[in-house]
Design a protein around this motif. Structure first.
Motif, short mmCIF file in Angstrom:
data_model
loop_
_atom_site.label_atom_id
_atom_site.label_comp_id
_atom_site.label_asym_id
_atom_site.label_seq_id
_atom_site.Cartn_x
_atom_site.Cartn_y
_atom_site.Cartn_z
N UNK A 7 0.66 -1.23 0.07
CA UNK A 7 -0.30 0.09 -0.27
C UNK A 7 0.65 1.20 0.33
N UNK A 8 1.95 1.45 0.57
CA UNK A 8 2.78 2.25 0.75
C UNK A 8 3.67 2.54 -0.97
N UNK A 9 3.33 1.46 -1.01
CA UNK A 9 4.82 1.69 -2.05
C UNK A 9 4.03 2.92 -3.01
N UNK A 10 2.92 2.03 -3.48
CA UNK A 10 1.45 2.64 -5.04
C UNK A 10 1.28 3.88 -4.17
N UNK A 11 1.18 3.94 -2.97
CA UNK A 11 1.05 5.36 -2.39
C UNK A 11 2.19 6.42 -3.54
N UNK A 12 3.37 6.16 -2.20
CA UNK A 12 4.65 6.80 -2.35
C UNK A 12 4.53 6.71 -4.02
N UNK A 13 4.19 6.23 -5.51
CA UNK A 13 4.58 6.05 -6.71
C UNK A 13 3.20 6.58 -7.80
N UNK A 14 2.41 7.55 -7.06
CA UNK A 14 1.20 7.81 -7.13
C UNK A 14 1.59 8.86 -6.66
N UNK A 15 2.17 9.07 -5.75
CA UNK A 15 2.70 10.40 -4.96
C UNK A 15 4.04 11.20 -5.95
N UNK A 16 4.78 10.23 -6.81
CA UNK A 16 5.53 10.90 -7.65
C UNK A 16 5.43 10.88 -8.76
N UNK A 64 -8.20 -1.84 -0.44
CA UNK A 64 -6.89 -2.17 -1.49
C UNK A 64 -7.21 -0.77 -1.53
N UNK A 65 -7.80 -0.17 -2.20
CA UNK A 65 -7.58 1.38 -3.36
C UNK A 65 -7.88 1.84 -2.32
N UNK A 66 -8.79 2.27 -1.61
CA UNK A 66 -8.56 3.03 -0.81
C UNK A 66 -7.98 2.69 0.35
N UNK A 67 -7.30 2.29 0.44
CA UNK A 67 -6.04 2.74 1.50
C UNK A 67 -4.86 3.38 0.97
N UNK A 68 -4.93 2.75 -0.24
CA UNK A 68 -3.84 3.27 -0.79
C UNK A 68 -4.01 5.04 -1.32
N UNK A 88 -19.11 1.71 -14.06
CA UNK A 88 -20.21 1.44 -14.12
C UNK A 88 -20.83 1.92 -12.28
N UNK A 89 -19.92 2.34 -11.81
CA UNK A 89 -19.72 2.93 -10.60
C UNK A 89 -19.03 4.33 -10.01
N UNK A 90 -20.27 5.05 -8.54
CA UNK A 90 -19.74 6.14 -9.08
C UNK A 90 -18.04 5.88 -7.33
N UNK A 91 -17.31 6.93 -7.22
CA UNK A 91 -15.94 6.54 -6.02
C UNK A 91 -15.43 7.73 -6.20
N UNK A 92 -15.04 7.81 -4.83
CA UNK A 92 -15.43 9.10 -4.09
C UNK A 92 -13.59 9.49 -3.73
N UNK A 93 -13.34 10.70 -3.92
CA UNK A 93 -11.86 11.04 -3.13
C UNK A 93 -12.14 12.33 -2.65
N UNK A 94 -11.02 13.05 -2.66
CA UNK A 94 -11.36 14.50 -1.19
C UNK A 94 -10.13 15.04 -2.11
N UNK A 145 -10.74 0.36 -9.34
CA UNK A 145 -9.66 0.59 -8.31
C UNK A 145 -8.40 1.02 -8.65
N UNK A 146 -8.27 1.49 -9.52
CA UNK A 146 -6.85 2.27 -10.23
C UNK A 146 -7.38 3.96 -9.89
N UNK A 147 -8.63 3.97 -9.73
CA UNK A 147 -9.03 5.89 -10.23
C UNK A 147 -9.05 5.65 -8.76
N UNK A 148 -9.87 4.45 -7.47
CA UNK A 148 -9.52 5.22 -5.91
C UNK A 148 -8.32 4.89 -5.29
N UNK A 149 -7.51 4.67 -5.89
CA UNK A 149 -6.40 4.91 -5.44
C UNK A 149 -5.78 6.33 -5.35
N UNK A 150 -5.48 6.61 -6.95
CA UNK A 150 -5.46 7.60 -7.17
C UNK A 150 -6.34 9.51 -7.15
N UNK A 151 -6.97 9.22 -5.93
CA UNK A 151 -7.86 9.61 -5.70
C UNK A 151 -8.80 10.65 -6.50
#
Ligand code: OOG
Ligand code: MG
Length: 261
Positions: A8-17, A39-43, A77-83, A154-160
């Protein structure tokens, strides 16, 4: 959860970069096909924690993929949530620096501002209307970190949820007595109308999207605080922009807002 904390930490760092270095990536489910929704929301959470650690503040939320036009455009086909972060906010009439964005697109949205905390579970459209102070025109500038905007949920959720910048402003419309379904919108790029719609394109009523957000947050023990701004989702397909473009959103009874690139 299928992924451990290290992944999870590795994926977040990757997207942050990718965000900081303005470079795209293949979708993360290519590398971690087993990842699940948690997992997706955890990232997404871990990405946000990195941004908060550098001084960012959460000032609102967004719901995405809430209209048929958007779902079709993105093949999901389904909504996603971000901040939404303070650093994402641009003033009405301001400019977005395209050098800091990979491949920006704009979306016409109705933004909600709450006067009271909104808490699920069992949040419904009535509770949303009761907690809302007013609605405003909102232009969301999305910028997926995934190559060619190709992703799965899942990928787009992880990417906020592709959050990058947003503009709100215009003329606040008091929620009491307003019918959000029939409010017409026109999106213009360089003076040319490029997309049209009405509030009902978002789940029949954009307040439904806000109720879904409150229920999503409730499942995580969170609520939407008073004063938060909420982007309820693109009413039309997202429109690509280039340096030099000027985008204006006009909403019936709510004035207009614009942003330059
Ligand atoms: C995901 C974000 C979608 C909306 O309003 O539908 C979104 C994307 O399409 O990149 O913000
Ligand atoms: Mg959006």
């Amino acid at each position: 959860m299928k992924l451990d904390e290290i992944a999870i930490g590795r994926l977040a760092a990757h997207l942050d970069t990718c965000i900081r270095e303005v470079k795209d990536t293949v979708k993360i489910t290519d590398t971690y096909p087993e990842m699940d929704w948690d997992d997706a929301y955890a990232v997404q959470d871990a990405l946000r924690e990195r941004q908060i650690a550098r001084g960012a503040r959460v000032i609102g939320y967004k719901i995405g993929l809430t209209s048929l036009a958007k779902m079709k455009q993105m093949g999901v086909n389904s909504p996603v949530f971000g901040c939404l972060l303070d650093a994402h906010a641009l003033p009405d009439g301001g400019s977005a620096d395209t050098a800091a964005l990979i491949h920006p697109k704009v979306e016409p949205e109705i933004a909600f501002v709450l006067e009271r905390e909104l808490k699920g579970p069992d949040c419904h459209i009535g509770a949303v209307l009761a907690a809302t102070a007013f609605v405003l025109p909102g232009i969301e500038i999305i910028d997926s970190r995934y190559r060619d905007f190709k992703f799965d949920l899942k990928s787009v959720i992880a990417d906020n949820t592709s959050a990058a910048r947003f503009v709100i402003g215009g003329q606040p419309l008091a929620i009491a007595g307003a019918d959000l379904r029939t409010i017409g919108i026109v999106l213009e790029r360089n003076g040319e109308s490029v997309a049209f719609g009405a509030g009902a394109a978002v789940l029949g009523n954009p307040a439904v999207a806000v109720a879904m957000l409150a229920n999503h947050l409730a499942a995580r023990g969170e609520s939407i605080p008073a004063g938060a701004v909420i982007l309820s989702g693109g009413i039309t397909e997202a429109v690509a922009v280039r340096p030099g473009d000027n985008v204006t959103l006009r909403i019936h009874g709510m004035g207009s807002i614009s942003v330059r690139f």
